[in-house]
Design a protein around this motif. Structure first.
Motif, PDB file in Angstrom:
ATOM      1  N   PRO A   1       0.828  -1.216   0.000  1.00 25.63           N
ATOM      2  CA  PRO A   1       0.000   0.000   0.000  1.00 25.63           C
ATOM      3  C   PRO A   1       0.855   1.255   0.000  1.00 25.63           C
ATOM      4  O   PRO A   1       2.053   1.233   0.288  1.00 25.63           O
ATOM      5  CB  PRO A   1      -0.817  -0.147   1.286  1.00 25.63           C
ATOM      6  CG  PRO A   1      -0.868  -1.610   1.523  1.00 25.63           C
ATOM      7  CD  PRO A   1       0.467  -2.129   1.077  1.00 25.63           C
ATOM      8  N   ILE A   2       0.211   2.370  -0.277  1.00 21.08           N
ATOM      9  CA  ILE A   2       0.947   3.584  -0.657  1.00 21.08           C
ATOM     10  C   ILE A   2       1.795   4.167   0.463  1.00 21.08           C
ATOM     11  O   ILE A   2       2.893   4.673   0.204  1.00 21.08           O
ATOM     12  CB  ILE A   2      -0.046   4.639  -1.203  1.00 21.08           C
ATOM     13  CG1 ILE A   2       0.718   5.742  -1.932  1.00 21.08           C
ATOM     14  CG2 ILE A   2      -0.911   5.218  -0.090  1.00 21.08           C
ATOM     15  CD1 ILE A   2      -0.159   6.628  -2.773  1.00 21.08           C
ATOM     16  N   MET A   3       1.349   4.117   1.726  1.00 19.88           N
ATOM     17  CA  MET A   3       2.125   4.749   2.781  1.00 19.88           C
ATOM     18  C   MET A   3       3.435   4.010   3.043  1.00 19.88           C
ATOM     19  O   MET A   3       4.467   4.626   3.310  1.00 19.88           O
ATOM     20  CB  MET A   3       1.301   4.848   4.068  1.00 19.88           C
ATOM     21  CG  MET A   3       0.198   5.884   3.968  1.00 19.88           C
ATOM     22  SD  MET A   3       0.864   7.507   3.510  1.00 19.88           S
ATOM     23  CE  MET A   3      -0.578   8.297   2.822  1.00 19.88           C
ATOM     24  N   ALA A   4       3.401   2.691   2.955  1.00 20.92           N
ATOM     25  CA  ALA A   4       4.641   1.931   3.076  1.00 20.92           C
ATOM     26  C   ALA A   4       5.552   2.214   1.896  1.00 20.92           C
ATOM     27  O   ALA A   4       6.785   2.294   2.038  1.00 20.92           O
ATOM     28  CB  ALA A   4       4.331   0.438   3.168  1.00 20.92           C
ATOM     29  N   ALA A   5       4.967   2.385   0.706  1.00 21.72           N
ATOM     30  CA  ALA A   5       5.759   2.704  -0.484  1.00 21.72           C
ATOM     31  C   ALA A   5       6.384   4.089  -0.378  1.00 21.72           C
ATOM     32  O   ALA A   5       7.536   4.295  -0.773  1.00 21.72           O
ATOM     33  CB  ALA A   5       4.879   2.604  -1.726  1.00 21.72           C
ATOM     34  N   VAL A   6       5.626   5.064   0.128  1.00 18.51           N
ATOM     35  CA  VAL A   6       6.151   6.422   0.303  1.00 18.51           C
ATOM     36  C   VAL A   6       7.353   6.408   1.239  1.00 18.51           C
ATOM     37  O   VAL A   6       8.388   7.037   0.963  1.00 18.51           O
ATOM     38  CB  VAL A   6       5.055   7.364   0.846  1.00 18.51           C
ATOM     39  CG1 VAL A   6       5.652   8.690   1.310  1.00 18.51           C
ATOM     40  CG2 VAL A   6       4.006   7.624  -0.224  1.00 18.51           C
ATOM     41  N   ASN A   7       7.236   5.678   2.337  1.00 14.91           N
ATOM     42  CA  ASN A   7       8.358   5.580   3.272  1.00 14.91           C
ATOM     43  C   ASN A   7       9.572   4.948   2.605  1.00 14.91           C
ATOM     44  O   ASN A   7      10.713   5.391   2.793  1.00 14.91           O
ATOM     45  CB  ASN A   7       7.943   4.754   4.487  1.00 14.91           C
ATOM     46  CG  ASN A   7       9.083   4.572   5.475  1.00 14.91           C
ATOM     47  OD1 ASN A   7       9.494   5.504   6.160  1.00 14.91           O
ATOM     48  ND2 ASN A   7       9.609   3.358   5.545  1.00 14.91           N
ATOM     49  N   SER A   8       9.327   3.923   1.795  1.00 16.53           N
ATOM     50  CA  SER A   8      10.422   3.254   1.099  1.00 16.53           C
ATOM     51  C   SER A   8      11.084   4.171   0.080  1.00 16.53           C
ATOM     52  O   SER A   8      12.309   4.175  -0.064  1.00 16.53           O
ATOM     53  CB  SER A   8       9.901   1.988   0.408  1.00 16.53           C
ATOM     54  OG  SER A   8      10.938   1.326  -0.275  1.00 16.53           O
ATOM     55  N   ILE A   9      10.284   4.964  -0.633  1.00 19.30           N
ATOM     56  CA  ILE A   9      10.830   5.881  -1.643  1.00 19.30           C
ATOM     57  C   ILE A   9      11.618   7.004  -0.984  1.00 19.30           C
ATOM     58  O   ILE A   9      12.742   7.329  -1.392  1.00 19.30           O
ATOM     59  CB  ILE A   9       9.691   6.460  -2.511  1.00 19.30           C
ATOM     60  CG1 ILE A   9       9.081   5.356  -3.384  1.00 19.30           C
ATOM     61  CG2 ILE A   9      10.204   7.598  -3.381  1.00 19.30           C
ATOM     62  CD1 ILE A   9       7.841   5.794  -4.136  1.00 19.30           C
ATOM     63  N   VAL A  10      11.050   7.619   0.037  1.00 17.66           N
ATOM     64  CA  VAL A  10      11.698   8.758   0.698  1.00 17.66           C
ATOM     65  C   VAL A  10      12.999   8.339   1.375  1.00 17.66           C
ATOM     66  O   VAL A  10      13.978   9.098   1.398  1.00 17.66           O
ATOM     67  CB  VAL A  10      10.729   9.400   1.717  1.00 17.66           C
ATOM     68  CG1 VAL A  10      11.440  10.439   2.569  1.00 17.66           C
ATOM     69  CG2 VAL A  10       9.549  10.037   0.987  1.00 17.66           C
ATOM     70  N   ASN A  11      13.030   7.122   1.932  1.00 15.65           N
ATOM     71  CA  ASN A  11      14.219   6.640   2.636  1.00 15.65           C
ATOM     72  C   ASN A  11      15.091   5.740   1.779  1.00 15.65           C
ATOM     73  O   ASN A  11      15.936   5.006   2.302  1.00 15.65           O
ATOM     74  CB  ASN A  11      13.804   5.888   3.910  1.00 15.65           C
ATOM     75  CG  ASN A  11      13.158   6.804   4.928  1.00 15.65           C
ATOM     76  OD1 ASN A  11      13.721   7.822   5.305  1.00 15.65           O
ATOM     77  ND2 ASN A  11      11.969   6.449   5.367  1.00 15.65           N
ATOM     78  N   ASN A  12      14.876   5.776   0.487  1.00 16.43           N
ATOM     79  CA  ASN A  12      15.671   4.958  -0.426  1.00 16.43           C
ATOM     80  C   ASN A  12      17.133   5.422  -0.411  1.00 16.43           C
ATOM     81  O   ASN A  12      17.428   6.614  -0.571  1.00 16.43           O
ATOM     82  CB  ASN A  12      15.102   5.058  -1.843  1.00 16.43           C
ATOM     83  CG  ASN A  12      15.772   4.088  -2.802  1.00 16.43           C
ATOM     84  OD1 ASN A  12      16.289   3.058  -2.386  1.00 16.43           O
ATOM     85  ND2 ASN A  12      15.765   4.425  -4.075  1.00 16.43           N
ATOM     86  N   ILE A  13      18.048   4.484  -0.214  1.00 17.83           N
ATOM     87  CA  ILE A  13      19.478   4.829  -0.132  1.00 17.83           C
ATOM     88  C   ILE A  13      20.182   4.598  -1.466  1.00 17.83           C
ATOM     89  O   ILE A  13      21.394   4.759  -1.571  1.00 17.83           O
ATOM     90  CB  ILE A  13      20.178   4.012   0.972  1.00 17.83           C
ATOM     91  CG1 ILE A  13      20.046   2.501   0.689  1.00 17.83           C
ATOM     92  CG2 ILE A  13      19.616   4.355   2.336  1.00 17.83           C
ATOM     93  CD1 ILE A  13      20.837   1.636   1.673  1.00 17.83           C
ATOM     94  N   LYS A  14      19.417   4.218  -2.475  1.00 18.03           N
ATOM     95  CA  LYS A  14      19.992   3.981  -3.798  1.00 18.03           C
ATOM     96  C   LYS A  14      20.167   5.318  -4.529  1.00 18.03           C
ATOM     97  O   LYS A  14      19.204   6.041  -4.758  1.00 18.03           O
ATOM     98  CB  LYS A  14      19.086   3.058  -4.604  1.00 18.03           C
ATOM     99  CG  LYS A  14      19.578   2.786  -6.018  1.00 18.03           C
ATOM    100  CD  LYS A  14      18.581   1.920  -6.757  1.00 18.03           C
ATOM    101  CE  LYS A  14      19.014   1.722  -8.217  1.00 18.03           C
ATOM    102  NZ  LYS A  14      18.026   0.906  -8.970  1.00 18.03           N
ATOM    103  N   GLY A  15      21.404   5.659  -4.885  1.00 24.08           N
ATOM    104  CA  GLY A  15      21.653   6.880  -5.646  1.00 24.08           C
ATOM    105  C   GLY A  15      21.573   8.128  -4.783  1.00 24.08           C
ATOM    106  O   GLY A  15      21.657   8.093  -3.557  1.00 24.08           O
ATOM    107  N   VAL A  16      21.361   9.267  -5.452  1.00 19.24           N
ATOM    108  CA  VAL A  16      21.295  10.575  -4.791  1.00 19.24           C
ATOM    109  C   VAL A  16      19.861  10.850  -4.330  1.00 19.24           C
ATOM    110  O   VAL A  16      18.899  10.518  -5.027  1.00 19.24           O
ATOM    111  CB  VAL A  16      21.751  11.687  -5.766  1.00 19.24           C
ATOM    112  CG1 VAL A  16      21.676  13.051  -5.082  1.00 19.24           C
ATOM    113  CG2 VAL A  16      23.161  11.420  -6.266  1.00 19.24           C
TER     114      VAL A  16
ATOM    115  N   ASN B   1      10.932  13.534  -3.781  1.00 17.95           N
ATOM    116  CA  ASN B   1      10.364  13.091  -2.507  1.00 17.95           C
ATOM    117  C   ASN B   1       9.188  13.969  -2.085  1.00 17.95           C
ATOM    118  O   ASN B   1       8.165  13.469  -1.595  1.00 17.95           O
ATOM    119  CB  ASN B   1      11.428  13.108  -1.416  1.00 17.95           C
ATOM    120  CG  ASN B   1      12.471  12.022  -1.606  1.00 17.95           C
ATOM    121  OD1 ASN B   1      12.275  11.094  -2.394  1.00 17.95           O
ATOM    122  ND2 ASN B   1      13.591  12.128  -0.910  1.00 17.95           N
ATOM    123  N   MET B   2       9.331  15.282  -2.270  1.00 21.50           N
ATOM    124  CA  MET B   2       8.235  16.191  -1.934  1.00 21.50           C
ATOM    125  C   MET B   2       7.016  15.928  -2.812  1.00 21.50           C
ATOM    126  O   MET B   2       5.875  15.934  -2.340  1.00 21.50           O
ATOM    127  CB  MET B   2       8.683  17.646  -2.083  1.00 21.50           C
ATOM    128  CG  MET B   2       9.813  18.065  -1.170  1.00 21.50           C
ATOM    129  SD  MET B   2       9.431  17.891   0.590  1.00 21.50           S
ATOM    130  CE  MET B   2      10.964  18.465   1.324  1.00 21.50           C
TER     131      MET B   2
END
Length: 285
Positions: A231-246, A252-253
């Protein structure tokens, strides 16, 4: 006297203005940052408006942002969330309204005990339910499945809607129910033909609360959601805290703003009805 009153109003409005700035400044920063290019984000102040307005961050947030190893944006997770929200919302409203009606008509000590027990269960921290729910879903073969999350949200949401509807129905005119019984109406006909049409106000309140709760859920989504289709809230957390790349702050905003649009739209469309529904419930006792 008039001077004192005018001074008091100025002070109050000044304080309110400071609070408005305090709460709207983060939103302003999110919005202006989402319309900047990444290079502009790194080179300018966070409160400065964009020099060149662009939707690149929004487009990438929707279809290209990375969640783990999957770079598909929030679009698939948004679709997955809606496939959970609407069935669960329908079931929670249907079962909660019927249970609330039964509790309102069941005037006995046993009924009061059952209702109190049901409501007490809704105030237990959801973290305590995680292990029993995980075991139950595993035994049913629904762990990580969409239908499993629908079931979890339905079970967790029914006590809240039961309380709302029960407190609303308890003061409905008994003459309507007695007249329907004299005409030979059964439970379902009486409920759907008489009780439901009288429930529009409290139903709007329940829909807003339940929709917001399910859509904004993070704990159940993180624990019971499929990693590749969460679901989207878990995905948002994963995207915002993604350590891959810059870390692309503009993307994120945009991700956060896109994920918040459905609940914002719901409150904008039905906000006045929400207040009206709560007021009706208060008047009915």
């Amino acid at each position: 006297m008039k001077t004192s009153t005018a001074t008091g109003k100025i002070v109050i409005h000044s304080i309110l203005f400071v609070f408005v700035l305090y709460f709207t400044l983060p939103l302003y920063v999110m919005v202006v940052t989402s319309f900047k290019s990444f290079s502009e984000v790194m080179e300018t102040s966070i409160v400065a408006p964009p020099v060149n307005w662009t939707f690149e961050a929004w487009i990438k947030a929707w279809s290209g942002a990375c969640s783990g190893q999957v770079c598909a944006g929030i679009k698939p997770y948004f679709t997955e969330t809606l496939s959970i929200v609407f069935p669960a919302l329908f079931l929670v409203i249907l079962l909660g309204s019927m249970t609330g009606y039964i509790m309102a008509q069941w005037r006995s000590k046993l009924g009061d005990i059952i209702f109190t027990t049901l409501i007490m269960g809704s105030f237990i921290p959801l973290q305590l339910f995680l292990l029993p729910i995980a075991v139950t879903l595993r035994e049913l073969g629904l762990f990580g499945e969409t239908i499993g999350l629908i079931l979890v949200h339905t079970v967790y949401g029914v006590p809240l809607t039961t309380m709302l509807y029960r407190n609303y129905y308890v003061c409905l005119p008994n003459e309507l129910i007695k007249a329907a019984l004299m005409d030979g109406a059964g439970f379902f006909k009486m409920f759907f033909a008489i009780v439901v049409p009288l429930s529009s106000g409290i139903t709007i309140v329940a829909v807003i609360l339940v929709f917001t709760g399910i859509y904004n859920d993070y704990m159940f989504a993180l624990v019971f959601g499929e990693p590749t289709n969460k679901p989207i809230m878990a995905a948002v957390n994963s995207i915002v805290n993604n350590i891959k790349g810059v870390t692309e702050y503009n993307v994120n905003m945009a991700v956060v703003l896109l994920s918040s649009l459905p609940t914002l739209i719901v409150y904008m469309v039905a906000g006045k009805f929400f207040v009206r529904g709560l007021t009706q419930g208060a008047i009915k006792g």
